[in-house]
Design an enzyme around this catalytic site. Structure first.
Site, PDB file in Angstrom:
ATOM      1  N   HIS A  99      27.711  22.087  -6.105  1.00 52.66           N
ATOM      2  CA  HIS A  99      28.246  22.350  -4.764  1.00 52.66           C
ATOM      3  C   HIS A  99      29.734  22.073  -4.751  1.00 52.66           C
ATOM      4  O   HIS A  99      30.225  21.173  -5.434  1.00 52.66           O
ATOM      5  CB  HIS A  99      27.535  21.504  -3.700  1.00 52.66           C
ATOM      6  CG  HIS A  99      27.432  20.052  -4.034  1.00 52.66           C
ATOM      7  ND1 HIS A  99      26.500  19.552  -4.929  1.00 52.66           N
ATOM      8  CD2 HIS A  99      28.152  18.995  -3.612  1.00 52.66           C
ATOM      9  CE1 HIS A  99      26.652  18.235  -5.025  1.00 52.66           C
ATOM     10  NE2 HIS A  99      27.660  17.877  -4.238  1.00 52.66           N
ATOM     11  N   HIS A 101      32.760  20.996  -2.313  1.00 51.13           N
ATOM     12  CA  HIS A 101      33.120  20.420  -1.011  1.00 51.13           C
ATOM     13  C   HIS A 101      34.439  21.025  -0.542  1.00 51.13           C
ATOM     14  O   HIS A 101      35.392  21.150  -1.332  1.00 51.13           O
ATOM     15  CB  HIS A 101      33.385  18.911  -1.137  1.00 51.13           C
ATOM     16  CG  HIS A 101      32.230  18.059  -1.514  1.00 51.13           C
ATOM     17  ND1 HIS A 101      31.492  17.356  -0.589  1.00 51.13           N
ATOM     18  CD2 HIS A 101      31.684  17.764  -2.722  1.00 51.13           C
ATOM     19  CE1 HIS A 101      30.559  16.636  -1.209  1.00 51.13           C
ATOM     20  NE2 HIS A 101      30.650  16.878  -2.504  1.00 51.13           N
TER      21      HIS A 101
HETATM   22  P1  AMP Z   1      27.882  14.862  -3.817  1.00 53.91           P
HETATM   23  O1  AMP Z   1      28.002  13.390  -3.505  1.00 53.91           O
HETATM   24  O2  AMP Z   1      29.140  15.483  -4.389  1.00 53.91           O
HETATM   25  O3  AMP Z   1      26.661  15.159  -4.655  1.00 53.91           O
HETATM   26  O4  AMP Z   1      27.711  15.574  -2.426  1.00 53.91           O
HETATM   27  C1  AMP Z   1      26.474  15.776  -1.833  1.00 53.91           C
HETATM   28  C2  AMP Z   1      26.760  16.026  -0.396  1.00 53.91           C
HETATM   29  O5  AMP Z   1      25.613  16.613   0.198  1.00 53.91           O
HETATM   30  C3  AMP Z   1      27.072  14.765   0.414  1.00 53.91           C
HETATM   31  O6  AMP Z   1      28.362  14.892   0.991  1.00 53.91           O
HETATM   32  C4  AMP Z   1      25.971  14.722   1.457  1.00 53.91           C
HETATM   33  O7  AMP Z   1      26.404  14.236   2.701  1.00 53.91           O
HETATM   34  C5  AMP Z   1      25.544  16.166   1.520  1.00 53.91           C
HETATM   35  N1  AMP Z   1      24.175  16.393   1.981  1.00 53.91           N
HETATM   36  C6  AMP Z   1      23.053  15.768   1.570  1.00 53.91           C
HETATM   37  N2  AMP Z   1      21.972  16.252   2.219  1.00 53.91           N
HETATM   38  C7  AMP Z   1      22.432  17.213   3.054  1.00 53.91           C
HETATM   39  C8  AMP Z   1      21.825  18.070   4.012  1.00 53.91           C
HETATM   40  N3  AMP Z   1      20.490  18.051   4.231  1.00 53.91           N
HETATM   41  N4  AMP Z   1      22.604  18.940   4.700  1.00 53.91           N
HETATM   42  C9  AMP Z   1      23.933  18.962   4.498  1.00 53.91           C
HETATM   43  N5  AMP Z   1      24.580  18.181   3.609  1.00 53.91           N
HETATM   44  C10 AMP Z   1      23.845  17.303   2.912  1.00 53.91           C
END
Ligand code: AMP
Length: 113
Positions: A99, A101
């Site tokens: 993903h 950001h």
């Molecule tokens: P990372 O720490 O780079 O793996 O980012 C994962 C991101 O996914 C975090 O910023 C979380 O807040 C976000 N996240 C986790 N679950 C969900 C969800 N159900 N909907 C939207 N964002 C999410």
């Protein structure tokens, strides 16, 4: 291939999200735990775990993710934003489905910590 993650559940509609964009290759939605006034994610539909798992064949897809994120930023009238891709636990990756950001709407700091 990644195991089933929260993001694969978002892709197949099992759990809801605040969707900003979708096409056959990717989906973009607001981060559930926003770290800035604007914080959204662009993810491929293909279950790639992280940048460790990409290869030459993925270059168009990766470019597409960035361009989709930029289009959303332009729609939001942003001129400043930070783009982050965490790779591996030590980097802060918590969801093991690639993903990108996009964060904006406040002063960002460097180094990011
Ligand atoms: P990372 O720490 O780079 O793996 O980012 C994962 C991101 O996914 C975090 O910023 C979380 O807040 C976000 N996240 C986790 N679950 C969900 C969800 N159900 N909907 C939207 N964002 C999410």
């Amino acid at each position: 291939m990644s195991e089933s993650t929260i993001f694969s559940k978002i892709i197949n509609g099992e759990i809801p999200c605040e969707k900003l964009y979708e096409d056959e290759f990717c989906i973009a939605f607001n981060d559930i735990s926003a770290q800035a006034p604007v914080h959204y994610l662009v993810i491929p539909k293909e279950p790639i775990i992280s940048l460790l798992d990409i290869s030459e064949k993925d270059k168009d897809l990766l470019g597409h993710l960035i361009l989709v994120g930029k289009k959303i930023a332009i729609q939001k009238n942003l001129k400043n934003w930070r783009t982050v891709i965490n790779t591996g636990e030590d980097s802060g990756q918590t969801v093991f489905h690639l993903h990108v950001h996009f964060l904006a709407g406040r002063q960002m700091n460097w180094p990011p910590g």
